[in-house]
Design a protein around this motif. Structure first.
Motif, PDB file in Angstrom:
ATOM      1  N   GLU A 178       0.761  -1.266   0.095  1.00 40.05           N
ATOM      2  CA  GLU A 178      -0.039   0.032  -0.154  1.00 40.05           C
ATOM      3  C   GLU A 178       0.870   1.149  -0.091  1.00 40.05           C
TER       4      GLU A 178
ATOM      5  N   ASP B  16      -5.086  -1.692  -5.628  1.00 38.73           N
ATOM      6  CA  ASP B  16      -4.211  -0.448  -5.524  1.00 38.73           C
ATOM      7  C   ASP B  16      -3.813  -0.012  -7.132  1.00 38.73           C
TER       8      ASP B  16
ATOM      9  N   ARG C 179       0.955   4.405  -2.617  1.00 39.92           N
ATOM     10  CA  ARG C 179       0.827   5.587  -2.112  1.00 39.92           C
ATOM     11  C   ARG C 179       2.047   6.665  -2.831  1.00 39.92           C
TER      12      ARG C 179
END
Length: 451
Positions: free
Chosen positions: A152, A228, A156
């Motif tokens: 993650e 994602d 990001r």
């Protein structure tokens, strides 16, 4: 058969001997020339003449295994830096797009923005950046880290990275560089734009030290299919390269990703979805099967189980034999989540042994695999296009240059006959070939948050 009015997009996923893990051992392979520029040039210029919209170079930052018995038998241990190779190919090619991979995990936005803007200028508007997050701890260890950040966190960082790169590509208006000898003015100051980005991961002032590129922005390609990855694609990608093994899963992925575009005020025609296809081609079905079997027979036993472990994201398979099946519970990887999920689900659905998994995935690596005649392959392509499971395909040829010649001589004419390819090669920049809009410059003068 009615001709289609929907022309497909074609990419060439370039691995110099071919995608199959044992391609370099085949009698037709020119082994020992993995760094010979002339070989790359011959293949890419052939694709340039034969309706391929782009050539695609994957990349990782190092050798992604420490299993010496396996990697000592793999041709994937030598490869060029994509941006260097594509820059060398640019002046020798005419219309084909040049897609290079650069990781958001172990680069900085300014460097990537400058490199791909440079390639866009060198190629007169044919550059594309394949956005990836690094997926191997060996890459991390080559770049002064012990291991990868969590999945993650990598995404990001990637979202901010892409945003900054796009902002840097907007550093200049199209007509900023007046180069007026009489007045002594080289560029118009009001047409230079300082990004001034300060975010979670990056602080980048700008502007970029290169004029706005021919496409405005080089095309952005993205290859992640995890949640994602899909979100990053919906926000910023223009071409998505995905692994889908069957029509039902491909249709589902296509529909959901296209629908996700609405979150970012984007329309469906702003994103082109291109699954990988691994075509083994023969003039008869038996000939195609024989060609595939000849490649499969060259797989070395020491490559097998470590190869499956690697493409599963480093899952420990020690102690298992070729007759065993995967454990019922496998820890989720911090590497490529979507590829691990695809392979595990395929093995479970078809009750594959480890040995059968090796044979299944040593060629296509989880992508669509079609073994047959040009008609069989064209049937499959047409079915996926008609079912809204794909907008085109990234073609992953088993053995080069032989498979390239077969695809050009047999499959391309069949696709044209069905109206899936035009009668003449599309001209213009890569954006124009793909039917994508040129980016207008839209970044604000000063941006102190993620742009």
């Amino acid at each position: 058969m009615l001709k289609s009015t929907r022309h497909i997009k074609l990419g060439l996923f370039l691995v110099i001997d071919g995608l199959h893990e044992a391609a370099w051992r085949h009698p037709e392979a020119t082994s020992g020339q993995g760094m010979a520029f002339r070989r790359y040039l011959d293949i890419v210029t052939t694709a340039d003449r034969n309706f391929f919209d782009f050539v695609f170079l994957a990349d990782s930052l190092g050798i992604t295994s420490d299993n010496i018995p396996m990697i000592s038998r793999s041709a994937r241990t030598e490869c060029y830096d994509p941006i260097v190779l594509l820059s060398a190919l640019a002046p020798f090619t005419k219309g084909i797009g040049l897609v290079g991979t650069a990781s958001t995990s172990y680069n900085d936005p300014y460097q990537v923005a400058r490199r791909f803007a440079s390639l866009d200028h060198l190629s007169d508007g044919r550059a594309a950046w394949n956005v990836v997050t690094s997926a191997s701890r060996f890459e991390a260890q080559n770049l002064s880290s012990d291991d990868l950040p969590p999945h993650e966190a990598r995404y990001r960082r990637a979202r901010e990275f892409v945003s900054v790169v796009k902002g840097l590509w907007d550093s200049w208006d199209d007509d900023a560089f007046v180069r007026d000898k009489a007045s002594g003015l080289y560029f118009e100051p009001s047409k230079m734009h300082v990004l001034g980005h300060r975010g979670e991961f990056f602080s980048v002032r700008g502007p970029l030290s290169i004029p706005r590129s021919p496409q405005g922005h080089p095309v952005i390609v993205q290859a992640g299919s995890s949640e994602d990855g899909q979100d990053l694609a919906a926000a910023s990608a223009e071409v998505v390269f995905t692994a889908q093994q069957n029509l039902a899963d491909a249709r589902d992925f296509y529909a959901k990703l296209k629908a996700r575009l609405q979150r970012y005020d984007r329309s469906e025609d702003e994103l082109i979805i291109m699954p990988g296809i691994f075509p083994v081609i023969g003039r008869t079905q038996r000939e195609a099967e024989n060609r595939f079997e000849s490649l499969q027979s060259l797989l070395h036993p020491e490559v097998g189980i470590p190869f499956i472990s690697r493409i599963l994201g480093g899952v420990d398979l020690s102690g298992l034999t070729l007759d065993d099946r995967l454990p019922s519970v496998i820890d989720e990887t911090n590497s490529s989540k979507s590829r691990q999920k695809l392979l595990v689900e395929s093995a479970s659905r078809e009750s594959l042994t480890i040995g059968q998994m090796i044979l299944r995935f040593a060629g296509a690596r989880g992508h669509l695999q079609v073994v047959g005649t040009a008609t069989t392959i064209a049937d499959c392509i047409e079915e996926w296009i008609s079912a809204r499971a794909a907008d085109g395909f990234n073609v992953m040829l088993p053995l080069l240059p032989g498979s390239m010649n077969e695809f050009n001589d047999l499959v391309i004419p069949e696709l044209q006959r069905r109206g899936l390819l035009p009668s003449a090669i599309r001209a213009g920049t890569l954006r124009e070939r793909l039917g994508l809009q040129r980016f207008p410059r839209s970044v604000p003068l000063l941006c102190r948050s993620s742009c």
